[in-house]
Design a protein around this motif. Structure first.
Motif, mmCIF file in Angstrom:
data_model
loop_
_atom_site.group_PDB
_atom_site.id
_atom_site.type_symbol
_atom_site.label_atom_id
_atom_site.label_comp_id
_atom_site.label_asym_id
_atom_site.label_seq_id
_atom_site.Cartn_x
_atom_site.Cartn_y
_atom_site.Cartn_z
ATOM 1 N N THR A 37 0.822 -1.210 0.000
ATOM 2 C CA THR A 37 0.000 0.000 0.000
ATOM 3 C C THR A 37 0.856 1.260 0.000
ATOM 4 O O THR A 37 1.963 1.268 0.549
ATOM 5 C CB THR A 37 -0.902 -0.005 1.241
ATOM 6 N N THR A 38 0.332 2.319 -0.628
ATOM 7 C CA THR A 38 1.097 3.552 -0.791
ATOM 8 C C THR A 38 0.361 4.795 -0.286
ATOM 9 O O THR A 38 0.983 5.834 -0.083
ATOM 10 C CB THR A 38 1.420 3.769 -2.282
ATOM 11 N N GLU A 39 -0.950 4.706 -0.111
ATOM 12 C CA GLU A 39 -1.721 5.868 0.342
ATOM 13 C C GLU A 39 -1.596 6.035 1.859
ATOM 14 O O GLU A 39 -1.613 5.040 2.594
ATOM 15 C CB GLU A 39 -3.209 5.684 -0.008
ATOM 16 N N PRO A 40 -1.495 7.274 2.337
ATOM 17 C CA PRO A 40 -1.452 7.510 3.789
ATOM 18 C C PRO A 40 -2.690 6.926 4.484
ATOM 19 O O PRO A 40 -3.737 6.757 3.863
ATOM 20 C CB PRO A 40 -1.441 9.037 3.897
ATOM 21 N N ILE A 41 -2.534 6.615 5.766
ATOM 22 C CA ILE A 41 -3.653 6.101 6.571
ATOM 23 C C ILE A 41 -4.468 7.304 7.061
ATOM 24 O O ILE A 41 -3.882 8.270 7.549
ATOM 25 C CB ILE A 41 -3.123 5.295 7.775
ATOM 26 N N PRO A 42 -5.787 7.277 6.945
ATOM 27 C CA PRO A 42 -6.592 8.414 7.398
ATOM 28 C C PRO A 42 -6.290 8.789 8.853
ATOM 29 O O PRO A 42 -6.066 7.914 9.697
ATOM 30 C CB PRO A 42 -8.027 7.908 7.235
ATOM 31 N N ARG A 43 -6.315 10.085 9.103
ATOM 32 C CA ARG A 43 -5.955 10.610 10.423
ATOM 33 C C ARG A 43 -6.874 10.084 11.531
ATOM 34 O O ARG A 43 -6.427 9.905 12.677
ATOM 35 C CB ARG A 43 -5.999 12.146 10.364
ATOM 36 N N ILE A 44 -8.089 9.779 11.179
ATOM 37 C CA ILE A 44 -9.031 9.269 12.182
ATOM 38 C C ILE A 44 -8.561 7.922 12.751
ATOM 39 O O ILE A 44 -8.979 7.503 13.831
ATOM 40 C CB ILE A 44 -10.457 9.152 11.576
ATOM 41 N N PHE A 247 -2.318 -1.118 6.480
ATOM 42 C CA PHE A 247 -1.586 -1.510 7.684
ATOM 43 C C PHE A 247 -0.415 -2.462 7.376
ATOM 44 O O PHE A 247 0.007 -3.211 8.253
ATOM 45 C CB PHE A 247 -2.541 -2.200 8.671
ATOM 46 N N THR A 248 0.105 -2.439 6.154
ATOM 47 C CA THR A 248 1.192 -3.362 5.805
ATOM 48 C C THR A 248 2.394 -3.213 6.743
ATOM 49 O O THR A 248 3.036 -4.204 7.079
ATOM 50 C CB THR A 248 1.625 -3.145 4.345
ATOM 51 N N GLY A 249 2.664 -1.969 7.162
ATOM 52 C CA GLY A 249 3.777 -1.743 8.083
ATOM 53 C C GLY A 249 3.354 -1.755 9.545
ATOM 54 O O GLY A 249 4.152 -2.054 10.426
ATOM 55 N N PHE A 375 1.950 -15.395 -17.458
ATOM 56 C CA PHE A 375 1.211 -14.221 -16.977
ATOM 57 C C PHE A 375 2.151 -13.285 -16.215
ATOM 58 O O PHE A 375 3.215 -13.708 -15.746
ATOM 59 C CB PHE A 375 0.096 -14.641 -16.002
ATOM 60 N N ILE A 376 1.732 -12.031 -16.084
ATOM 61 C CA ILE A 376 2.340 -11.155 -15.076
ATOM 62 C C ILE A 376 1.225 -10.542 -14.236
ATOM 63 O O ILE A 376 0.105 -10.369 -14.693
ATOM 64 C CB ILE A 376 3.216 -10.027 -15.671
ATOM 65 N N ARG A 377 1.599 -10.264 -12.952
ATOM 66 C CA ARG A 377 0.659 -9.578 -12.065
ATOM 67 C C ARG A 377 1.081 -8.118 -11.969
ATOM 68 O O ARG A 377 2.269 -7.820 -11.776
ATOM 69 C CB ARG A 377 0.694 -10.199 -10.661
ATOM 70 N N VAL A 378 0.107 -7.222 -12.138
ATOM 71 C CA VAL A 378 0.388 -5.793 -12.034
ATOM 72 C C VAL A 378 -0.484 -5.244 -10.909
ATOM 73 O O VAL A 378 -1.699 -5.470 -10.892
ATOM 74 C CB VAL A 378 0.067 -5.070 -13.369
ATOM 75 N N GLY A 379 0.137 -4.562 -9.960
ATOM 76 C CA GLY A 379 -0.584 -4.102 -8.771
ATOM 77 C C GLY A 379 -0.977 -2.641 -8.854
ATOM 78 O O GLY A 379 -0.275 -1.835 -9.474
ATOM 79 N N ALA A 380 -2.080 -2.312 -8.231
ATOM 80 C CA ALA A 380 -2.652 -0.960 -8.309
ATOM 81 C C ALA A 380 -2.195 -0.069 -7.165
ATOM 82 O O ALA A 380 -2.697 1.046 -7.014
ATOM 83 C CB ALA A 380 -4.170 -1.067 -8.305
ATOM 84 N N PHE A 381 -1.238 -0.544 -6.352
ATOM 85 C CA PHE A 381 -0.814 0.234 -5.186
ATOM 86 C C PHE A 381 0.215 1.285 -5.582
ATOM 87 O O PHE A 381 1.423 1.046 -5.530
ATOM 88 C CB PHE A 381 -0.267 -0.690 -4.100
ATOM 89 N N SER A 382 -0.281 2.415 -6.014
ATOM 90 C CA SER A 382 0.579 3.543 -6.370
ATOM 91 C C SER A 382 -0.318 4.764 -6.494
ATOM 92 O O SER A 382 -1.533 4.658 -6.340
ATOM 93 C CB SER A 382 1.298 3.242 -7.694
ATOM 94 N N THR A 383 0.267 5.920 -6.753
ATOM 95 C CA THR A 383 -0.584 7.093 -6.939
ATOM 96 C C THR A 383 -1.179 7.053 -8.345
ATOM 97 O O THR A 383 -0.648 6.414 -9.251
ATOM 98 C CB THR A 383 0.229 8.394 -6.802
#
Lengths: 399, 399
Positions: A37-44, A247-249, A375-383
């Motif tokens: 995952t690459t998006e920040p975690i919401p402040r809440i 929460f990957t990290g 096959f290749i897998r392409v992931g959507a975790f980016s901006t």
């Protein structure tokens, strides 16, 4: 361990990325590889974690060991939100530090004398942890399969759901089943899961169901195996906050072991899993658990849905781009992963070509099992911006 | 799993505590039982954790998966502070979510075909995880020992260090050794550890050395097995921030696997452990790791030393109180645990009597192995005031 001395997929990709960066120090690499995952975690969600961290410095707020099985309030929140209307009790939910870790603890529960079945392709940890536990024979070099494992082929020819009637289930003790599947992105339908549960019940097999990507389901596919009547008697479900809330990290997941699930002797599996958790685990970080609880509040759920929507848009963009190049594209609608077919080519060759010519990291499909070759897998975790840039580069290469 | 269906020690104590609270709802219970830290974590450590939590909400500060082996800076800080002058490299340090979890991962590495030796008494997780892995036979009811395990008796008669020459080491693959030992509180001397390393080298055994309580050592006993020349070729060391810095709920530990440690084939154990970590673990929480790094700064170390001094004072108070009652008391100077002998009595009976008459929770020594029968473990993890109050009550009972 000797059987497993081939490289693990993601560190191998990391090494190739490193070598590429040394070769092209000025290249702008876009990683659509490891599902991180690459998006920040919401402040809440992060605010209560920060508050809890501070509170650990006060006499009133300090807490030591929590329950090995997780905080009661979090277990309750998981049972009441994720498993709403499915009749899962809080005592059936075990909070963990992530699904991958719980796969190993389930393997400890199962021991070395069981036979396992996996989707082919699928997340490598089921097979690898089975090898470590001694459940398998050697790797057969001609097929790339380990002896003693039932590989349930999932490809375009069967719309990514295995032909369960042709599998050797009467002799298979445990079926690992991941839906939406990583890497193919296929979410099994209600009817398909009914068939799976029915076969497990008939043969006395245990299903270990991995729902780590359930939050990405867009259609009416079940988000949990417990939506299927009778599943509680045959299935354990593992899941995670990693892809649900970034929460990957932070590290937080859970496993459901229903009270109704018993061995053929009638002894409850729940009791043994509880013993494993108490002996081999000491609970997830209290700070992460506070964050998990915040994710499941009404506001928290709305906030994480917005983040997931970003990744789902990215997946749609990627799927469109590859389809626009005339390639067969799967996944991407119920999953953050797009699964692209390059018939007649080897996955690592495609991986290398894309990396060399576009500086984009993907994942070679063969890393998920022999059924992923080609096959290749392409992931959507980016901006959004980087996904667009990656699509431009790919169009230049294959267009 | 069937062999292990007797209760785990600490949940059993928890249940008896619960029952006691129901019987005496107004009693003020003092828990000197489970070794759970009670002092707040110094602010110099929690502040960076709170800051990191907040930063996870920002695009600049967000981080997903870290390295499975732990953050480079933390691995380096552990190698340079805890293993100063011992020549342990950062790449030999694997950061974990706690020592108990790493014991299980080491058991996964070892597999079911090894024979193990443990101190008797000692921390139950070595034996219990060995049973789960299938390394043992059944429990022999006459002795309370599991078949296939070498129990190295540690009692007053041998000053709590086993007679290694009488053990069946030539046939023992793995020696679990905890120093300062939980529960006896005995820290092995340099000479004793030299003897241990020498015997392991001679017989080709692996030592799994647990130094979770090293920070409590007051005399010149080694704080790490790597203070002993030659240990790197035969020993893995596991340790933890739990008792070092009050991280029992935060969850952080580490394991050292030296590059020089090889199987008899010459293959490095490090490589296999790395594979286990990548397959069965996904790294410790990034927030906990930031806290761990803060513990090892100069200011951080001074702050945690002050906390440890509180517990060590408590241990001295407890040891004095029991000794003042004419009882034989061990431990308490190099350890937060005091080990009290009640010759001729059963541990659970003493536990029950103390609980019933003073509302103080202790731990029955037999829970740590048959060699602990007749003893109770009393822990120093409480406030000064409650320790004093507990001592008063105990004096009234036994005085």
């Amino acid at each position: 361990m000797e059987k497993l001395r081939n490289g693990y997929l993601f560190p191998e990709i990391g090494m190739r990325q490193q070598a590429h960066m040394e070769k092209y120090p000025d290249a702008s690499i876009i990683s659509l590889g490891i599902g991180d995952t690459t998006e920040p975690i919401p402040r809440i969600i992060t605010s209560p974690m920060a508050q809890h961290s501070h509170a650990l410095s006060t006499r009133e707020g300090y807490r030591g060991y929590g329950a090995e099985q997780g905080n009661k309030t979090l277990r309750k929140a998981i049972s009441e939100t994720i498993y709403k209307d499915m009749g899962i009790k809080d005592t059936e939910v075990f909070v963990s530090d992530g699904a991958q870790c719980d796969i190993s603890r389930i393997q400890l529960l199962l021991g070395s004398d069981v036979t396992i079945a996996v989707q082919d392709p699928t997340f490598p940890a089921y097979v690898d942890s089975g090898i470590i536990m001694g459940q398998t024979g050697d790797c057969i070099s001609a097929t790339g399969k380990y002896a003693g494992i039932e590989y349930m082929k999932c490809g375009p020819e069967n719309l990514f759901f295995p032909d369960l009637t042709s599998c050797t289930f009467p002799t298979t003790d445990v079926i690992f089943f991941c839906s939406p599947n990583n890497p193919t992105g296929h979410a099994a339908s209600r009817q398909q899961l009914q068939q799976l549960v029915e076969i497990a019940r008939r043969n006395g097999s245990l299903i270990v169901y991995d729902s780590a990507y359930a939050a990405y389901i867009s259609d009416d596919s079940p988000r949990s195996i417990y939506e299927i009547p009778g599943a509680k008697q045959v299935a354990i479900e593992i899941s995670s906050f990693s892809k649900l809330a970034g929460f990957t990290g932070v590290r937080l997941g859970w496993t459901v072991v229903p009270h109704e699930l018993t061995y053929s002797s009638g002894f409850p599996v729940h009791k043994d899993f509880d013993r494993i958790i108490c002996t081999c685990f000491n609970g997830a970080s209290s700070i992460a658990q506070v964050g998990g609880l915040a994710c499941l509040s009404e506001q928290g759920r709305r906030a994480i849905e917005e983040v997931i929507a970003v990744y789902k848009d990215n997946a749609a963009t990627l799927a469109e781009a590859f389809a626009g190049l005339g390639l067969e594209v799967y996944g991407g609608t119920n999953s953050p992963y797009v699964w692209v077919h390059f018939p007649g080519r080897r996955s690592w060759d495609v991986f290398n070509e894309i990396l060399e010519k576009t500086h984009v990291i993907t994942v070679p499909g063969c890393g998920f099992g022999p059924g992923g070759e080609g096959f290749i897998r392409v992931g959507a975790f980016s901006t959004k911006e980087r996904i667009r840039e990656a699509c431009c580069r790919l169009r230049r290469l294959f267009g």
